[in-house]
Design a protein around this motif. Structure first.
Motif, PDB file in Angstrom:
ATOM      1  N   LYS A  93      29.015 -20.529  -6.184  1.00 39.19           N
ATOM      2  CA  LYS A  93      27.736 -20.832  -5.539  1.00 39.19           C
ATOM      3  C   LYS A  93      27.232 -22.187  -6.026  1.00 39.19           C
ATOM      4  CE  LYS A  93      26.557 -16.583  -6.812  1.00 39.19           C
ATOM      5  NZ  LYS A  93      25.716 -15.583  -7.374  1.00 39.19           N
ATOM      6  N   LYS A  94      26.582 -22.894  -5.139  1.00 40.21           N
ATOM      7  CA  LYS A  94      25.967 -24.158  -5.507  1.00 40.21           C
ATOM      8  C   LYS A  94      24.754 -23.855  -6.384  1.00 40.21           C
ATOM      9  CE  LYS A  94      23.906 -28.338  -3.714  1.00 40.21           C
ATOM     10  NZ  LYS A  94      23.387 -29.049  -2.573  1.00 40.21           N
ATOM     11  N   LYS A 118       0.973 -20.522  -5.593  1.00 41.76           N
ATOM     12  CA  LYS A 118       1.532 -19.302  -5.008  1.00 41.76           C
ATOM     13  C   LYS A 118       2.565 -19.669  -3.950  1.00 41.76           C
ATOM     14  CE  LYS A 118       0.111 -14.708  -3.790  1.00 41.76           C
ATOM     15  NZ  LYS A 118      -1.013 -13.825  -3.513  1.00 41.76           N
ATOM     16  N   ARG A 119       3.753 -19.063  -4.067  1.00 38.96           N
ATOM     17  CA  ARG A 119       4.831 -19.325  -3.113  1.00 38.96           C
ATOM     18  C   ARG A 119       4.486 -18.720  -1.756  1.00 38.96           C
ATOM     19  NH1 ARG A 119       9.405 -21.270  -4.660  1.00 38.96           N
ATOM     20  NH2 ARG A 119      10.651 -20.224  -3.085  1.00 38.96           N
ATOM     21  N   PRO A 120       4.732 -19.462  -0.676  1.00 40.66           N
ATOM     22  CA  PRO A 120       4.495 -18.904   0.661  1.00 40.66           C
ATOM     23  C   PRO A 120       5.337 -17.642   0.861  1.00 40.66           C
ATOM     24  CG  PRO A 120       4.856 -21.272   0.788  1.00 40.66           C
ATOM     25  CD  PRO A 120       5.176 -20.857  -0.624  1.00 40.66           C
ATOM     26  N   ASP A 121       4.791 -16.687   1.585  1.00 44.20           N
ATOM     27  CA  ASP A 121       5.452 -15.390   1.786  1.00 44.20           C
ATOM     28  C   ASP A 121       6.833 -15.498   2.411  1.00 44.20           C
ATOM     29  OD1 ASP A 121       3.352 -13.965   0.654  1.00 44.20           O
ATOM     30  OD2 ASP A 121       2.324 -13.699   2.573  1.00 44.20           O
ATOM     31  N   HIS A 122       7.067 -16.503   3.260  1.00 46.16           N
ATOM     32  CA  HIS A 122       8.346 -16.599   3.971  1.00 46.16           C
ATOM     33  C   HIS A 122       9.474 -17.194   3.119  1.00 46.16           C
ATOM     34  CE1 HIS A 122       6.740 -20.658   4.585  1.00 46.16           C
ATOM     35  NE2 HIS A 122       8.001 -21.037   4.772  1.00 46.16           N
ATOM     36  N   LEU A 123       9.179 -17.700   1.928  1.00 46.39           N
ATOM     37  CA  LEU A 123      10.199 -18.293   1.067  1.00 46.39           C
ATOM     38  C   LEU A 123      10.815 -17.259   0.128  1.00 46.39           C
ATOM     39  CD1 LEU A 123       8.564 -21.681   0.005  1.00 46.39           C
ATOM     40  CD2 LEU A 123      10.227 -21.258   1.814  1.00 46.39           C
ATOM     41  N   HIS A 124      11.956 -17.615  -0.459  1.00 45.20           N
ATOM     42  CA  HIS A 124      12.590 -16.795  -1.491  1.00 45.20           C
ATOM     43  C   HIS A 124      11.561 -16.521  -2.591  1.00 45.20           C
ATOM     44  CE1 HIS A 124      15.246 -16.257  -5.087  1.00 45.20           C
ATOM     45  NE2 HIS A 124      15.892 -15.497  -4.217  1.00 45.20           N
ATOM     46  N   MET A 125      11.403 -15.278  -2.982  1.00 42.93           N
ATOM     47  CA  MET A 125      10.411 -14.857  -3.992  1.00 42.93           C
ATOM     48  C   MET A 125       8.983 -15.157  -3.518  1.00 42.93           C
ATOM     49  SD  MET A 125      11.768 -13.552  -6.818  1.00 42.93           S
ATOM     50  CE  MET A 125      13.454 -13.006  -6.861  1.00 42.93           C
ATOM     51  N   ASP A 136      20.765 -16.877 -12.114  1.00 45.11           N
ATOM     52  CA  ASP A 136      21.546 -16.486 -10.945  1.00 45.11           C
ATOM     53  C   ASP A 136      20.796 -15.370 -10.233  1.00 45.11           C
ATOM     54  OD1 ASP A 136      23.387 -15.559  -9.073  1.00 45.11           O
ATOM     55  OD2 ASP A 136      25.088 -15.780 -10.422  1.00 45.11           O
ATOM     56  N   TYR A 137      20.338 -15.646  -9.019  1.00 43.13           N
ATOM     57  CA  TYR A 137      19.621 -14.659  -8.216  1.00 43.13           C
ATOM     58  C   TYR A 137      20.573 -13.792  -7.403  1.00 43.13           C
ATOM     59  CZ  TYR A 137      14.949 -16.512  -9.129  1.00 43.13           C
ATOM     60  OH  TYR A 137      13.761 -16.865  -9.729  1.00 43.13           O
ATOM     61  N   GLY A 138      21.856 -14.048  -7.499  1.00 42.27           N
ATOM     62  CA  GLY A 138      22.822 -13.317  -6.694  1.00 42.27           C
ATOM     63  C   GLY A 138      23.186 -14.101  -5.446  1.00 42.27           C
ATOM     64  N   ASP A 139      22.175 -14.472  -4.667  1.00 42.83           N
ATOM     65  CA  ASP A 139      22.436 -15.258  -3.459  1.00 42.83           C
ATOM     66  C   ASP A 139      22.419 -16.759  -3.737  1.00 42.83           C
ATOM     67  OD1 ASP A 139      19.672 -15.138  -3.948  1.00 42.83           O
ATOM     68  OD2 ASP A 139      19.169 -15.395  -1.835  1.00 42.83           O
ATOM     69  N   LYS A 140      21.843 -17.156  -4.886  1.00 45.43           N
ATOM     70  CA  LYS A 140      21.846 -18.564  -5.266  1.00 45.43           C
ATOM     71  C   LYS A 140      21.582 -18.695  -6.756  1.00 45.43           C
ATOM     72  CE  LYS A 140      17.026 -19.730  -4.200  1.00 45.43           C
ATOM     73  NZ  LYS A 140      16.196 -20.683  -3.460  1.00 45.43           N
ATOM     74  N   GLN A 141      21.987 -19.847  -7.288  1.00 44.53           N
ATOM     75  CA  GLN A 141      21.760 -20.165  -8.690  1.00 44.53           C
ATOM     76  C   GLN A 141      20.779 -21.330  -8.764  1.00 44.53           C
ATOM     77  OE1 GLN A 141      25.652 -21.078 -10.199  1.00 44.53           O
ATOM     78  NE2 GLN A 141      26.182 -18.926 -10.478  1.00 44.53           N
ATOM     79  N   VAL A 142      19.937 -21.307  -9.797  1.00 45.61           N
ATOM     80  CA  VAL A 142      18.986 -22.398  -9.988  1.00 45.61           C
ATOM     81  C   VAL A 142      19.087 -22.930 -11.412  1.00 45.61           C
ATOM     82  CG1 VAL A 142      17.333 -21.644  -8.224  1.00 45.61           C
ATOM     83  CG2 VAL A 142      17.093 -20.801 -10.559  1.00 45.61           C
ATOM     84  N   PHE A 143      18.860 -24.220 -11.544  1.00 44.54           N
ATOM     85  CA  PHE A 143      18.730 -24.881 -12.833  1.00 44.54           C
ATOM     86  C   PHE A 143      17.325 -25.452 -12.851  1.00 44.54           C
ATOM     87  CE2 PHE A 143      19.364 -29.109 -15.087  1.00 44.54           C
ATOM     88  CZ  PHE A 143      19.084 -28.591 -16.339  1.00 44.54           C
TER      89      PHE A 143
END
Length: 142
Positions: A7-8, A28-35, A80-87
């Motif tokens: 995964k990227k 606050k993250r918008p509802d339509h985004l990841h998390m 690692d969220y499973g569907d994507k990784q973040v740094f």
């Protein structure tokens, strides 16, 4: 270059914005985004060819209409969220110009370090919460 099947990993500039009174700015993250619906420390993706300082300056101008004047390295988090990784390349923004506002319509909150436990964050942000509390604890009691 990523190998097949890997995964990227998304490089994210994260700004822990500390106000003059020691409170921390959350968005606050918008509802339509990841998390979506969870609170986060503002920031965004580092673009190709961009330094972390350039990315932080651009992202905080776009999201909050503030200018970064001083920042200090806080912590690096890989998750690692499973569907994507973040740094998450996380910095405390200790001086800024302007008055923060939710340019993209996002809710904002200025909170004390001890109140961070009352907010729901994306999973990758948990180490940042602990690091912020330790960092601020160097200067004052919570």
């Amino acid at each position: 270059m990523a190998e097949a099947g890997l995964k990227k990993c998304v490089h994210v500039a994260v700004g822990v914005i500390i106000g003059g009174d020691g409170r921390i700015l959350l968005a606050k993250r918008p509802d339509h985004l990841h998390m979506g619906g969870r609170w986060e420390f503002p920031g965004g993706k580092v673009e190709d060819g961009e330094s972390i300082q350039q990315a932080m300056t651009r992202e905080l101008r776009e999201e909050l209409d503030i200018g970064v004047l001083a920042m200090e390295k806080l912590i690096e988090v890989r998750h690692d969220y499973g569907d994507k990784q973040v740094f998450l390349d996380t910095w405390c923004v200790t001086e800024f110009s302007g008055e923060a506002r939710g340019v993209e319509g996002q809710a904002l909150a200025w909170v004390t370090a001890s109140d961070l436990a009352d907010y729901e964050f994306p999973d990758a942000n948990q180490p940042i919460v602990v690091a912020v509390q330790r960092w601020l604890g160097k200067f004052c009691t919570l």
